[in-house]
Design an enzyme around this catalytic site. Structure first.
Site, PDB file in Angstrom:
ATOM      1  N   THR A 151     -17.908   5.300  -5.770  1.00  0.00           N
ATOM      2  CA  THR A 151     -18.271   6.179  -6.873  1.00  0.00           C
ATOM      3  C   THR A 151     -19.569   5.963  -7.342  1.00  0.00           C
ATOM      4  O   THR A 151     -20.307   6.865  -8.003  1.00  0.00           O
ATOM      5  CB  THR A 151     -17.301   6.270  -7.879  1.00  0.00           C
ATOM      6  OG1 THR A 151     -17.158   4.790  -8.483  1.00  0.00           O
ATOM      7  CG2 THR A 151     -16.062   6.865  -7.473  1.00  0.00           C
ATOM      8  N   TYR A 155       1.007  -1.188  -0.070  1.00  0.00           N
ATOM      9  CA  TYR A 155      -0.200   0.070  -0.020  1.00  0.00           C
ATOM     10  C   TYR A 155       0.872   1.340   0.080  1.00  0.00           C
ATOM     11  O   TYR A 155       1.306   1.804   0.967  1.00  0.00           O
ATOM     12  CB  TYR A 155      -0.749  -0.019   1.318  1.00  0.00           C
ATOM     13  CG  TYR A 155      -2.082  -1.125   1.209  1.00  0.00           C
ATOM     14  CD1 TYR A 155      -2.464  -1.668   0.058  1.00  0.00           C
ATOM     15  CD2 TYR A 155      -2.824  -1.264   2.559  1.00  0.00           C
ATOM     16  CE1 TYR A 155      -3.352  -2.696   0.155  1.00  0.00           C
ATOM     17  CE2 TYR A 155      -3.869  -2.103   2.484  1.00  0.00           C
ATOM     18  CZ  TYR A 155      -4.119  -2.972   1.340  1.00  0.00           C
ATOM     19  OH  TYR A 155      -5.053  -3.706   1.381  1.00  0.00           O
ATOM     20  N   GLY A 157     -12.686   3.361  -5.420  1.00  0.00           N
ATOM     21  CA  GLY A 157     -13.467   3.954  -4.467  1.00  0.00           C
ATOM     22  C   GLY A 157     -14.923   3.832  -4.575  1.00  0.00           C
ATOM     23  O   GLY A 157     -15.441   3.416  -5.574  1.00  0.00           O
TER      24      GLY A 157
HETATM   25  N1  LIG Z   1      -7.247  -8.337   1.202  1.00  0.00           N
HETATM   26  C1  LIG Z   1      -7.511  -7.602  -0.013  1.00  0.00           C
HETATM   27  O1  LIG Z   1      -7.238  -8.178  -0.845  1.00  0.00           O
HETATM   28  C2  LIG Z   1      -7.732  -6.281   0.256  1.00  0.00           C
HETATM   29  C3  LIG Z   1      -8.146  -5.524  -0.969  1.00  0.00           C
HETATM   30  C4  LIG Z   1      -8.570  -4.443  -0.887  1.00  0.00           C
HETATM   31  C5  LIG Z   1      -8.553  -3.758   0.461  1.00  0.00           C
HETATM   32  N2  LIG Z   1      -8.249  -4.134   1.583  1.00  0.00           N
HETATM   33  C6  LIG Z   1      -8.372  -3.651   2.845  1.00  0.00           C
HETATM   34  O2  LIG Z   1      -9.695  -3.218   3.169  1.00  0.00           O
HETATM   35  C7  LIG Z   1      -9.764  -1.845   3.576  1.00  0.00           C
HETATM   36  C8  LIG Z   1     -11.238  -1.604   3.030  1.00  0.00           C
HETATM   37  O3  LIG Z   1     -11.389  -1.377   1.734  1.00  0.00           O
HETATM   38  P1  LIG Z   1     -11.318  -0.011   1.005  1.00  0.00           P
HETATM   39  O4  LIG Z   1     -10.594   1.080   1.778  1.00  0.00           O
HETATM   40  O5  LIG Z   1     -10.899  -0.089  -0.656  1.00  0.00           O
HETATM   41  O6  LIG Z   1     -12.751   0.040   0.719  1.00  0.00           O
HETATM   42  P2  LIG Z   1     -14.074   0.441   1.391  1.00  0.00           P
HETATM   43  O7  LIG Z   1     -13.776   0.701   2.984  1.00  0.00           O
HETATM   44  O8  LIG Z   1     -14.963  -0.363   1.129  1.00  0.00           O
HETATM   45  O9  LIG Z   1     -14.555   1.974   0.771  1.00  0.00           O
HETATM   46  C9  LIG Z   1     -13.537   3.081   0.787  1.00  0.00           C
HETATM   47  C10 LIG Z   1     -14.111   3.907  -0.150  1.00  0.00           C
HETATM   48  O10 LIG Z   1     -15.441   4.517   0.395  1.00  0.00           O
HETATM   49  C11 LIG Z   1     -15.035   5.879   0.681  1.00  0.00           C
HETATM   50  N3  LIG Z   1     -15.722   5.932   1.843  1.00  0.00           N
HETATM   51  C12 LIG Z   1     -15.401   5.489   3.238  1.00  0.00           C
HETATM   52  N4  LIG Z   1     -16.114   5.854   4.077  1.00  0.00           N
HETATM   53  C13 LIG Z   1     -17.150   6.563   3.546  1.00  0.00           C
HETATM   54  C14 LIG Z   1     -18.396   7.058   4.109  1.00  0.00           C
HETATM   55  N5  LIG Z   1     -18.552   7.182   5.435  1.00  0.00           N
HETATM   56  N6  LIG Z   1     -19.062   7.829   3.308  1.00  0.00           N
HETATM   57  C15 LIG Z   1     -18.736   8.090   2.107  1.00  0.00           C
HETATM   58  N7  LIG Z   1     -17.887   7.313   1.292  1.00  0.00           N
HETATM   59  C16 LIG Z   1     -16.939   6.831   2.370  1.00  0.00           C
HETATM   60  C17 LIG Z   1     -13.784   6.126   0.560  1.00  0.00           C
HETATM   61  O11 LIG Z   1     -13.489   7.467   0.094  1.00  0.00           O
HETATM   62  P3  LIG Z   1     -13.078   8.468   1.038  1.00  0.00           P
HETATM   63  O12 LIG Z   1     -11.509   8.359   1.113  1.00  0.00           O
HETATM   64  O13 LIG Z   1     -13.362   9.834   0.279  1.00  0.00           O
HETATM   65  O14 LIG Z   1     -13.615   8.535   2.558  1.00  0.00           O
HETATM   66  C18 LIG Z   1     -13.171   5.184  -0.651  1.00  0.00           C
HETATM   67  O15 LIG Z   1     -13.554   5.765  -1.848  1.00  0.00           O
HETATM   68  C19 LIG Z   1      -8.772  -1.385   2.637  1.00  0.00           C
HETATM   69  O16 LIG Z   1      -8.256   0.021   3.271  1.00  0.00           O
HETATM   70  C20 LIG Z   1      -7.737  -2.337   2.845  1.00  0.00           C
HETATM   71  O17 LIG Z   1      -7.085  -2.171   4.284  1.00  0.00           O
HETATM   72  C21 LIG Z   1      -7.843  -5.434   1.363  1.00  0.00           C
END
Ligand SMILES: NC(=O)c1ccc[n+]([C@@H]2O[C@H](COP(=O)([O-])OP(=O)(O)OC[C@H]3O[C@@H](n4cnc5c(N)ncnc54)[C@H](OP(=O)(O)O)[C@@H]3O)[C@@H](O)[C@H]2O)c1
Length: 314
Positions: free
Chosen positions: A239, A78, A237
Site C-alpha cells: 500500500t 491461511y 499488503g
Molecule cells: N513465513 C512467514 O512467516 C510468512 C509470512 C508472510 C507471508 N509468507 C508467505 O510469503 C508469501 C508472500 O508474501 P505476501 O503475499 O504477503 O506479500 P508479497 O508477495 O510481498 O506482496 C503481496 C501484496 O502485494 C500485492 N501485489 C502482488 N503482486 C503485485 C504486482 N505485480 N503489482 C502490484 N501489487 C502486487 C498484493 O496485492 P494483489 O492481491 O492486489 O496483487 C499484496 O497486497 C505469502 O503469500 C506467504 O505464502 C510467509
C-alpha cells in the site's frame, strides 16, 4: 486486414525464465507463488477478513501452474471465514503434477474464529499440524515443512519432533522460518535444512539478513523472502508509496515497482527463491515475468544504496 504482430500473440514469460533451484532433491523454478493472499481480499490473517471469490482464487492457482510455477507456499493457518488456502490448492490442482512442490509451515496457530492461538510447541501439537496439512492438501506426505517460530528460544525440541516425522515419511524436507543464523546452526545439527523463509526485501532487515542470505547460499540452502513486494505493508499488503529509486528502475524497464522489488531479491543469489502472493491474474503474470528481468550494475548499486537506508521501508 490482418495483423502480423501483436501483444496478444506473444507467448507469456514463464517461471522457467527465473532459473532453477533444487530444494533437497526437488527442483523448482525460482519464481513460485505464496497463497496467503488467496483466502481473502485485503488484509490477511485477521478474523473479519473478506473471503475472496472462490472461482477467482482457483483461477489464480491454475494460471500460476500454467505459467510454470511449481513451488507453492502455504499454511493451514491461511484461511478466512469461508476459504482455506490448502483447500483451494487441493481443489485447483489435485491430482498434483509430479513436479509440483508444496511448502507449508507449522508452529503458528489460529482458533476457529481466526484469532491467533498459542504456537504448537510439543511434538504432539506439531504432529497434529502436519496431519492437518496432509488432510487439507489431500496428500500422504508433505514436500517441505518450515518450522515457523517467534523469539529466540532454542528450537531443538520442535525441530527434533519434525525430524522424527521426516524419518517416519510424513515430510520429505525441512526448513525454518523467521529464524536467526544461530537457529539454523542448531537445526542443522539435528537434520538437514533445505530452506530459510524470512522477511526480506529492499530496505528490509538489511543489517540482520544480508549476511544470512549469503551464508545460506554458501551452505546450499535456499533463502525464500516473504513480503518482498508488500515490504513495510506486511499482512496489509502493498500500500505504501514507492521510493524514487524503485520508480526510476521500473520506468527504465517499463515494469511495475513490484517487479523491480522481486527482481532485486532474485539478484541476491541463485539460491534466493520468490513466493509473491496475489489474487490478481495481471499481477501474477507480472510477478512471473519479473524472473526474466535483468538489472544492470548501476541499477543494482542504486537499489543497494536504497536498501541500506531506512527510508526504503516507508
Ligand atoms: N513465513 C512467514 O512467516 C510468512 C509470512 C508472510 C507471508 N509468507 C508467505 O510469503 C508469501 C508472500 O508474501 P505476501 O503475499 O504477503 O506479500 P508479497 O508477495 O510481498 O506482496 C503481496 C501484496 O502485494 C500485492 N501485489 C502482488 N503482486 C503485485 C504486482 N505485480 N503489482 C502490484 N501489487 C502486487 C498484493 O496485492 P494483489 O492481491 O492486489 O496483487 C499484496 O497486497 C505469502 O503469500 C506467504 O505464502 C510467509
Amino acid at each position: 486486414m490482418t495483423s502480423t504482430s501483436s501483444a496478444s500473440t506473444t507467448a507469456p514469460i514463464t517461471a522457467a525464465a527465473s532459473g532453477r533451484w533444487t530444494l533437497g532433491d526437488l527442483p523448482v523454478n525460482r519464481v513460485g507463488f505464496g497463497t496467503m493472499r488467496l483466502p481473502q481480499t485485503g488484509g490477511a490473517l485477521v478474523p473479519d477478513a473478506v473471503p475472496r471469490d472462490r472461482q477467482a482464487a482457483l483461477a489464480v492457482l491454475r494460471r500460476a501452474v500454467d505459467l510454470g510455477v511449481n513451488h507453492i507456499d502455504t499454511a493451514a493457518f491461511y484461511f478466512s471465514p469461508l476459504r482455506s488456502a490448502n483447500e483451494l490448492i487441493n481443489s485447483a490442482l489435485a491430482p498434483y503434477a509430479d513436479d509440483l512442490v508444496i511448502t507449508t509451515k507449522v508452529g503458528p496457530a489460529r482458533d476457529l474464529t481466526g484469532e491467533w492461538a498459542a504456537h504448537a510447541r510439543t511434538p504432539e501439537a506439531l504432529r497434529g499440524q502436519v496431519e492437518e496439512n496432509l488432510r487439507q492438501l489431500g496428500r500422504d506426505h508433505l514436500d517441505v515443512v518450515n518450522l515457523r517460530i517467534v523469539g529466540t528460544d532454542s528450537i531443538a525440541e520442535r525441530f527434533g519432533a519434525l525430524a522424527e516425522l521426516r524419518q517416519a515419511g510424513l515430510i520429505r524436507h525441512l526448513g525454518l522460518s523467521n529464524v536467526t543464523p544461530a537457529h539454523l546452526a542448531e537445526a542443522q545439527a539435528i537434520a538437514p535444512v533445505v530452506c530459510v523463509q524470512n522477511r526480506y526485501g529492499i530496505g528490509m532487515r538489511s543489517s540482520e539478513d544480508d549476511a544470512f542470505v549469503r551464508d545460506c547460499g554458501e551452505q546450499g540452502i535456499a533463502f525464500v523472502p516473504f513480503y518482498a513486494i508488500a515490504a513495510a505493508g506486511g499482512e496489509g499488503g502493498a500500500t505504501g508509496a514507492e521510493p524514487a529509486e524503485i520508480l526510476t528502475v521500473a520506468q527504465a524497464h517499463g515494469v511495475s515497482p513490484a517487479e523491480v522489488r522481486l527482481a532485486w531479491t532474485l539478484h541476491r543469489g541463485p539460491h534466493v527463491l520468490a513466493i509473491p502472493g496475489t489474487g490478481d491474474l495481471g499481477h501474477l503474470a507480472a510477478n512471473v515475468a519479473a524472473g526474466a528481468l535483468r538489472l544492470s550494475e548501476d541499477e543494482l548499486e542504486l537499489l543497494e544504496t536504497l536498501h541500506r537506508s531506512a527510508a526504503a521501508t516507508g
